[in-house]
Write a protein that holds these residues in place. Structure first.
Motif, PDB file in Angstrom:
ATOM      1  N   LEU A  54     -12.784  24.409  73.305  1.00 37.08           N
ATOM      2  CA  LEU A  54     -11.620  23.597  72.995  1.00 37.08           C
ATOM      3  C   LEU A  54     -11.208  22.819  74.237  1.00 37.08           C
ATOM      4  O   LEU A  54     -11.298  23.326  75.355  1.00 37.08           O
ATOM      5  N   THR A  55     -10.762  21.585  74.061  1.00 37.42           N
ATOM      6  CA  THR A  55     -10.225  20.794  75.162  1.00 37.42           C
ATOM      7  C   THR A  55      -8.719  20.694  75.001  1.00 37.42           C
ATOM      8  O   THR A  55      -8.222  20.299  73.945  1.00 37.42           O
ATOM      9  N   VAL A  56      -7.991  21.089  76.044  1.00 38.74           N
ATOM     10  CA  VAL A  56      -6.528  21.083  76.002  1.00 38.74           C
ATOM     11  C   VAL A  56      -6.022  20.302  77.205  1.00 38.74           C
ATOM     12  O   VAL A  56      -6.793  19.776  77.998  1.00 38.74           O
ATOM     13  N   GLY A  57      -4.714  20.220  77.368  1.00 39.06           N
ATOM     14  CA  GLY A  57      -4.138  19.590  78.549  1.00 39.06           C
ATOM     15  C   GLY A  57      -4.224  20.525  79.740  1.00 39.06           C
ATOM     16  O   GLY A  57      -5.066  21.418  79.798  1.00 39.06           O
ATOM     17  N   ASN A  58      -3.326  20.361  80.698  1.00 40.15           N
ATOM     18  CA  ASN A  58      -3.344  21.231  81.869  1.00 40.15           C
ATOM     19  C   ASN A  58      -2.607  22.537  81.629  1.00 40.15           C
ATOM     20  O   ASN A  58      -2.639  23.434  82.458  1.00 40.15           O
ATOM     21  N   THR A  59      -1.950  22.661  80.474  1.00 45.98           N
ATOM     22  CA  THR A  59      -1.266  23.896  80.094  1.00 45.98           C
ATOM     23  C   THR A  59      -1.843  24.396  78.778  1.00 45.98           C
ATOM     24  O   THR A  59      -2.000  23.628  77.829  1.00 45.98           O
TER      25      THR A  59
END
Length: 330
Positions: free
Chosen positions: A221-226
């Motif tokens: 999965l690709t998420v933001g920095n949080t």
């Protein structure tokens, strides 16, 4: 002697020792331990003084199979980085005649071993970091540990957790040590949540996350920095989250030349004031050091219409020299 031994070892091997061998702390890579017998303990000696965390030797005898002490100690030791050791031969050779409690114990030991093997790059050769906060109504498990004839009461949360880092990758581990009930069957879950902030571990930009169990991996999965997650972890369940990023940029502006960009402030785009021709690499970072835009321009114009308003650091590579400018996006 130890220097000679180290010089002849393969890079994937290491030296361990048993007991309080403080004088060998610079010579060995790990320490054998008997396990922890009270609550509120952490593996401070190895974690603080050795170059890498290596703990071995939790006793898994037969007398406590099926009770909460067995699972509580194993889950705690696992999250301290201990390799489960000295497993009773009864467990290995008598499974065909074992009752449900002992079969369940054998499955848990095997699950811990498989998970630790999958995470060996972190638990053997990585750095133990501060555990994440586990949010939720986590049950407290109570049991007694017998050590040299003395019974010591222990109270530990049912969810044991640890965090390990290896360069630009972090793994967060959770172990549910609450006994299944009835024996050998699924007996419920413990819900909780956690939050991972990449910059706390020197990671910038978007993060990728993969969920790991003792036998399977999820898609990436690709998420933001949080990264935040609600988890329903079954009793005696194990799960880990492998989180990867790239090092957050910490630019020392005092040591780098500046380059004029205009208009500044800007709403949509800016131009680079230079005489050189050819492709120019431009990277833009927010005030957390996270990369928000990167491109190569051939006309000295950079479109920033899609990034939020704020103050940014612009890194411009020109003729193999890095230049730094401040940008105000309105």
């Amino acid at each position: 002697m130890f220097e000679k031994i180290h010089s002849r070892l393969d890079s994937n091997k290491f030296i361990t020792v048993e007991g309080g061998c403080d004088f060998l702390v610079d010579e060995v890579d790990g320490f054998m331990v008997q396990g922890w017998t009270t609550d509120h303990q952490v593996p401070a000696f190895s974690a603080v003084y050795s170059g890498q965390v290596q703990l071995f030797g939790t006793q898994t005898g037969t007398s406590h199979y099926g009770d909460q002490q067995f699972y509580g100690k194993l889950a705690q030791g696992f999250n301290f980085g201990i390799q489960t050791g000295r497993v009773s031969l009864w467990l290995a050779y008598n499974l065909a005649n074992a009752n449900a409690d002992r079969l369940m114990a054998a499955d848990y030991v095997k699950s811990l071993g498989k998970m630790r093997n999958r995470l060996k790059d972190f638990m053997s050769f990585g750095e133990m970091r501060r555990p994440l906060d586990v949010v939720g109504s986590i049950p407290t498990l109570s049991y007694s540990v017998n050590d040299a004839g003395t019974s010591t009461p222990v109270m530990l949360p049912a969810i044991q957790t640890s965090t390990w880092q290896q360069k630009d990758s972090v793994v967060v581990v959770f172990a549910n040590s609450r006994i299944q009930s009835p024996a050998g069957t699924a007996g419920g879950v413990i819900p909780f949540s956690f939050q991972f902030v990449g910059t706390d571990y020197g990671l910038g930009g978007n993060l990728t996350v993969q969920i790991i169990t003792p036998t399977t991996d999820s898609t990436v999965l690709t998420v933001g920095n949080t990264f935040s997650r609600n988890v329903d972890l079954p009793n005696l369940g194990l799960v880990a989250y492998l989180i990867k990023g790239h090092p957050a940029v910490n630019i020392d502006e005092a040591e780098l030349p500046t380059l004029n960009i205009y208009p500044n402030p800007t709403h949509t785009s800016f131009s680079i004031d230079c005489q050189e021709e050819g492709p120019i690499k431009v990277s833009i970072y927010n005030n957390l050091g996270q990369l928000v835009l990167e491109k190569v321009t051939t006309n000295k114009v950079v479109n920033v219409a899609n990034i939020p308003g704020g103050i940014y650091t612009v890194s411009i590579w020109l003729n193999e020299v890095q230049h730094i400018s401040k940008l105000i996006k309105q």
